[in-house]
Design an enzyme around this catalytic site. Sequence first.
Site, PDB file in Angstrom:
ATOM      1  CE1 TYR A  67      -3.799  -2.288   0.118  1.00  0.00           C
ATOM      2  CE2 TYR A  67      -2.811  -3.213   2.106  1.00  0.00           C
ATOM      3  CZ  TYR A  67      -3.746  -3.273   1.092  1.00  0.00           C
ATOM      4  OH  TYR A  67      -4.641  -4.318   1.038  1.00  0.00           O
ATOM      5  CG  HIS A 115      -9.486  -1.258  -5.523  1.00  0.00           C
ATOM      6  ND1 HIS A 115     -10.047  -1.453  -4.284  1.00  0.00           N
ATOM      7  CD2 HIS A 115     -10.486  -1.382  -6.422  1.00  0.00           C
ATOM      8  CE1 HIS A 115     -11.335  -1.717  -4.435  1.00  0.00           C
ATOM      9  NE2 HIS A 115     -11.634  -1.664  -5.717  1.00  0.00           N
TER      10      HIS A 115
HETATM   11  O1  CA2 Z   1      -5.884  -1.864  -2.804  1.00  0.00           O
HETATM   12  C1  CA2 Z   1      -6.791  -1.313  -2.171  1.00  0.00           C
HETATM   13  O2  CA2 Z   1      -6.915  -0.085  -2.064  1.00  0.00           O
HETATM   14  C2  CA2 Z   1      -7.796  -2.187  -1.403  1.00  0.00           C
HETATM   15  O3  CA2 Z   1      -9.090  -1.590  -1.557  1.00  0.00           O
HETATM   16  C3  CA2 Z   1      -7.372  -2.158   0.046  1.00  0.00           C
HETATM   17  C4  CA2 Z   1      -8.198  -3.101   0.944  1.00  0.00           C
HETATM   18  C5  CA2 Z   1      -8.293  -4.499   0.352  1.00  0.00           C
HETATM   19  O4  CA2 Z   1      -9.146  -5.318   1.126  1.00  0.00           O
HETATM   20  C6  CA2 Z   1      -8.770  -4.470  -1.099  1.00  0.00           C
HETATM   21  O5  CA2 Z   1      -8.767  -5.790  -1.599  1.00  0.00           O
HETATM   22  C7  CA2 Z   1      -7.873  -3.600  -1.949  1.00  0.00           C
HETATM   23  C8  CA2 Z   1      -7.591  -3.228   2.333  1.00  0.00           C
HETATM   24  C9  CA2 Z   1      -7.330  -1.953   3.031  1.00  0.00           C
HETATM   25  C10 CA2 Z   1      -6.447  -2.232   4.202  1.00  0.00           C
HETATM   26  O6  CA2 Z   1      -5.431  -1.252   4.221  1.00  0.00           O
HETATM   27  C11 CA2 Z   1      -4.329  -1.454   4.995  1.00  0.00           C
HETATM   28  C12 CA2 Z   1      -3.351  -0.507   4.900  1.00  0.00           C
HETATM   29  C13 CA2 Z   1      -2.213  -0.667   5.628  1.00  0.00           C
HETATM   30  C14 CA2 Z   1      -2.056  -1.765   6.458  1.00  0.00           C
HETATM   31  C15 CA2 Z   1      -3.053  -2.695   6.557  1.00  0.00           C
HETATM   32  C16 CA2 Z   1      -4.200  -2.543   5.823  1.00  0.00           C
END
Ligand code: CA2
Length: 149
Positions: A28, A105
Amino acid sequence: MGTPVNNRLLLVNGPNLNLLGTREPAVYGHETLEDVFAIARATAEDVGFDLRAFQSNHEGALIDVIHEAKADCDGIVINPGGLTHTSVALRDALAGVELPFVEVHISNVHAREEFRHHSYLSGIASAVIVGAGVQGYEFAVRRLATILG
Ligand code: CA2
């Protein structure tokens, strides 16, 4: 879509996106949610829009803010987080308000686990941006501005 009435966009981030910048940087990136808000707000300003930013870990709160946007926003940028892959209710909320929205995303969901390949929202989105990192939010705001003309 016609002339924007309110000159305001809503930015919605779903569950766990408050953790941005604190872990999983390989997936991310290093930017925080505050950085995302700043990028989206600066881009919105550049194209002549105000931006209201909202994040919640609760599905109902996300649905409420989408409903409220009908009253004073012209379009929505949304990263629904994990709800992307599970939530008919979020799709119904977005369909119900009839505002154009762009789905973002940060990661390339298609290069990840199979369960991330399907989105309940993409079929009714004006555009879908995946795998562009947090720059995807900038692209989404610019695309909405173009759509709203
Ligand atoms: O890629 C993306 O932006 C997602 O929407 C992020 C979601 C995931 O479930 C989707 O499949 C794709 C998850 C968000 C969690 O974000 C975090 C950021 C840092 C650490 C842990 C989780």
